[in-house]
Scaffold this motif. Structure first.
Motif, PDB file in Angstrom:
ATOM      1  N   MET A  68       0.770  -1.153   0.186  1.00 38.95           N
ATOM      2  CA  MET A  68       0.036   0.094  -0.131  1.00 38.95           C
ATOM      3  C   MET A  68       0.992   1.182  -0.033  1.00 38.95           C
ATOM      4  SD  MET A  68      -3.276   0.217   2.090  1.00 38.95           S
ATOM      5  CE  MET A  68      -4.096   1.743   2.705  1.00 38.95           C
ATOM      6  N   ARG A  69       0.422   2.375  -0.541  1.00 40.71           N
ATOM      7  CA  ARG A  69       1.349   3.527  -0.653  1.00 40.71           C
ATOM      8  C   ARG A  69       1.367   4.266   0.445  1.00 40.71           C
ATOM      9  NH1 ARG A  69       3.456   3.981  -5.484  1.00 40.71           N
ATOM     10  NH2 ARG A  69       2.591   3.318  -7.354  1.00 40.71           N
ATOM     11  N   THR A  70       2.324   5.140   0.940  1.00 40.60           N
ATOM     12  CA  THR A  70       2.406   5.770   1.995  1.00 40.60           C
ATOM     13  C   THR A  70       1.511   7.415   1.668  1.00 40.60           C
ATOM     14  OG1 THR A  70       4.437   6.933   1.341  1.00 40.60           O
ATOM     15  CG2 THR A  70       4.495   4.878   2.665  1.00 40.60           C
ATOM     16  N   THR A  71       1.458   7.898   3.031  1.00 41.75           N
ATOM     17  CA  THR A  71       0.760   9.226   2.642  1.00 41.75           C
ATOM     18  C   THR A  71       1.470  10.164   1.970  1.00 41.75           C
ATOM     19  OG1 THR A  71      -0.480   9.045   4.485  1.00 41.75           O
ATOM     20  CG2 THR A  71      -0.148  11.092   3.996  1.00 41.75           C
ATOM     21  N   LYS A  72       3.156  10.156   2.130  1.00 39.48           N
ATOM     22  CA  LYS A  72       4.164  10.766   1.696  1.00 39.48           C
ATOM     23  C   LYS A  72       4.072  10.546  -0.121  1.00 39.48           C
ATOM     24  CE  LYS A  72       8.980  11.512   1.073  1.00 39.48           C
ATOM     25  NZ  LYS A  72      10.108  11.300   1.494  1.00 39.48           N
ATOM     26  N   ASP A  73       3.828   9.390  -0.446  1.00 38.76           N
ATOM     27  CA  ASP A  73       3.739   8.862  -1.687  1.00 38.76           C
ATOM     28  C   ASP A  73       2.562   9.355  -2.407  1.00 38.76           C
ATOM     29  OD1 ASP A  73       4.615   7.479  -3.915  1.00 38.76           O
ATOM     30  OD2 ASP A  73       3.384   5.776  -3.466  1.00 38.76           O
ATOM     31  N   ARG A  74       1.394   9.278  -1.654  1.00 37.77           N
ATOM     32  CA  ARG A  74       0.200   9.686  -2.334  1.00 37.77           C
ATOM     33  C   ARG A  74       0.202  11.457  -2.545  1.00 37.77           C
ATOM     34  NH1 ARG A  74      -4.035   5.826  -1.905  1.00 37.77           N
ATOM     35  NH2 ARG A  74      -3.052   4.036  -0.556  1.00 37.77           N
TER      36      ARG A  74
ATOM     37  N   ARG B 281       2.906  13.103  -3.243  1.00 37.76           N
ATOM     38  CA  ARG B 281       3.784  13.140  -4.424  1.00 37.76           C
ATOM     39  C   ARG B 281       2.926  12.904  -5.446  1.00 37.76           C
ATOM     40  NH1 ARG B 281       8.565   9.464  -3.888  1.00 37.76           N
ATOM     41  NH2 ARG B 281       7.053   7.791  -4.165  1.00 37.76           N
TER      42      ARG B 281
ATOM     43  N   ILE C 221       4.866   0.027  -6.105  1.00 35.57           N
ATOM     44  CA  ILE C 221       4.218  -0.122  -4.820  1.00 35.57           C
ATOM     45  C   ILE C 221       5.176  -1.121  -4.025  1.00 35.57           C
ATOM     46  CG2 ILE C 221       2.066  -1.044  -3.817  1.00 35.57           C
ATOM     47  CD1 ILE C 221       0.431  -0.124  -6.655  1.00 35.57           C
ATOM     48  N   PRO C 222       5.312  -0.907  -2.933  1.00 41.71           N
ATOM     49  CA  PRO C 222       6.033  -1.761  -1.932  1.00 41.71           C
ATOM     50  C   PRO C 222       5.352  -3.017  -1.751  1.00 41.71           C
ATOM     51  CG  PRO C 222       5.921   0.367  -0.898  1.00 41.71           C
ATOM     52  CD  PRO C 222       4.930   0.289  -2.281  1.00 41.71           C
TER      53      PRO C 222
ATOM     54  N   PRO D 237       3.873  -5.932   0.129  1.00 45.21           N
ATOM     55  CA  PRO D 237       3.660  -6.066   1.632  1.00 45.21           C
ATOM     56  C   PRO D 237       4.335  -6.948   2.400  1.00 45.21           C
ATOM     57  CG  PRO D 237       1.955  -7.205   0.304  1.00 45.21           C
ATOM     58  CD  PRO D 237       2.981  -6.584  -0.740  1.00 45.21           C
TER      59      PRO D 237
END
Length: 144
Positions: free
Chosen positions: A1-7, A9, A135-136, A138
């Motif tokens: 799942m994407r992080t807040t920082k990634d979202r 960006r 996407i990293p 999980p």
């Protein structure tokens, strides 16, 4: 799942790159000054963002009232998307006509072209974004 920082960006990149592509392209295609198209694109982006929030809030409340659930089937998702775009068209089209001094029909055609551009752009942007920033994977908790 994407992080807040990634979202963040992702969103900022989408908006900035989209505006940098759309404004000159629209200026060239429709024959209006770049500044006019830039202002129109920024205002359109703000209107779309605000409408997205209000529309989804209203739609979810309506679904809860009518169905008792906010989960959407595929047909409901299609209806949701079409209704969103129709509402956005009604909100943005008069502003385009007024700001550019054109007829509602011309504004309608311009709005359809803008929606088509952003539909294609969103698809391409997300494909490229997922390649550049995958996407990293999980991590799973180890079962004991």
């Amino acid at each position: 799942m994407r992080t807040t920082k990634d979202r963040i960006r992702h969103t900022l990149g989408f908006e900035v790159i989209g505006l940098l592509i759309f404004a000159p392209l629209a200026s060239w295609v429709f024959g209006f000054d770049l500044h006019l198209m830039g202002v129109m694109a920024v205002v359109g982006s703000i209107i779309a963002t605000l409408w997205n929030y209000v529309y989804n809030l209203l739609f979810d409340h309506a679904m809860l009232r009518l169905r008792g659930d906010v989960r959407k089937t595929v047909p409901l998702r299609v209806f949701h998307a079409l209704l969103f775009e129709g509402g956005l068209l009604l909100l943005f089209m008069p502003m385009i006509a007024w700001y550019l001094g054109i007829t509602l029909w011309e504004a309608f055609m311009m709005d359809i072209a803008m929606a088509t551009f952003y539909l294609i752009y969103a698809f391409v942007y997300n494909l490229i974004y997922d390649q550049v920033f995958p996407i990293p994977q999980p991590t799973r908790a180890v079962q004991k």
